[in-house]
Motif scaffolding. Structure first.
Motif, PDB file in Angstrom:
ATOM      1  N   SER A   1       5.084   8.603  -9.224  1.00  0.00           N
ATOM      2  CA  SER A   1       5.469   7.207  -9.435  1.00  0.00           C
ATOM      3  C   SER A   1       5.397   6.476  -8.098  1.00  0.00           C
ATOM      4  O   SER A   1       5.323   7.100  -7.031  1.00  0.00           O
ATOM      5  CB  SER A   1       6.892   7.109 -10.007  1.00  0.00           C
ATOM      6  N   GLY A   2       5.423   5.151  -8.158  1.00  0.00           N
ATOM      7  CA  GLY A   2       5.441   4.346  -6.947  1.00  0.00           C
ATOM      8  C   GLY A   2       4.186   4.504  -6.112  1.00  0.00           C
ATOM      9  O   GLY A   2       3.100   4.812  -6.631  1.00  0.00           O
ATOM     10  N   PRO A   3       4.293   4.335  -4.795  1.00  0.00           N
ATOM     11  CA  PRO A   3       3.136   4.414  -3.899  1.00  0.00           C
ATOM     12  C   PRO A   3       2.343   5.718  -3.994  1.00  0.00           C
ATOM     13  O   PRO A   3       1.099   5.675  -3.967  1.00  0.00           O
ATOM     14  CB  PRO A   3       3.757   4.224  -2.505  1.00  0.00           C
TER      15      PRO A   3
END
Length: 200
Positions: free
Chosen positions: A85-87
């Motif tokens: 998830s995320g970056p």
């Protein structure tokens, strides 16, 4: 009396024909995109990543319960990841779209065209056919044969399969040296869960 018998027989024959027509299976089923996925899992010796692609296309039948063909397209831009998830997720997806892997800018679509269907039985997986076709990825076309469980009804066709795809065959050869820091195994685990509905 004879006229009435002939008339009655004719009505019964007509009703029977209509009933058979109503129960016939479509010769073309369109992929239900909302219920179909191509899932992938790529592995290194110490970790793995997994995700999915969307898929479009159609199945062909003989008008009964037998799958006879099909053409499918996988938009590479639809690639997704399910374990990050995320970056980190964004970084992975951008890397997979790069020339190191799928080279999305040059080859936006992968395709599969069925050329042959054979009866097959594997109690362990439930596969009942062996599907042969031409798979095009990163601009290279090579034959691909997979076992599949196919179920055909009046309202739906279902195709399920689990198999390994050797990425080197299609020229995806980056990170293939076990001595390097990042080494990715040649085989990608693929799971197909495809649903089709009668074409209008």
């Amino acid at each position: 009396m004879k006229l009435q018998l002939y008339f009655g027989a004719g009505i019964l024959a007509l009703l029977a024909a209509c009933s058979q027509k109503d129960e016939s299976i479509a010769q073309k089923f369109t992929i239900d995109e909302s219920k179909s996925t191509v899932e992938w899992k790529g592995s290194a010796p110490t970790h793995f990543h997994k995700g999915s692609f969307k898929v479009t296309g159609a199945f062909l039948t003989d008008g009964s319960s037998q799958l006879t063909g099909g053409d499918f397209s996988i938009p590479i831009a639809s690639i997704d990841n399910s374990d990050l998830s995320g970056p980190p997720k964004t970084e992975l997806l951008n890397h997979l779209k790069s020339p190191d892997f799928f080279n999305l800018a040059v080859y936006p679509t992968a395709t599969f065209r069925i050329t042959k269907i054979e009866a097959f039985k594997d109690p362990a997986t439930g596969a009942n056919v062996k599907v042969t076709g031409n798979f095009t990825l990163i601009g290279q076309e090579h034959p691909l044969q997979i076992p599949a469980k196919v179920t055909v009804t009046k309202d739906r066709i279902s195709v399920e399969s689990n198999f390994k795809l050797n990425r080197h065959v299609w020229g995806m050869s980056k990170y293939n040296d076990p001595a390097e820091t990042l080494y990715i195994l040649p085989d990608i685990d693929i799971t197909l869960a495809l649903q089709g509905i009668p074409s209008k």
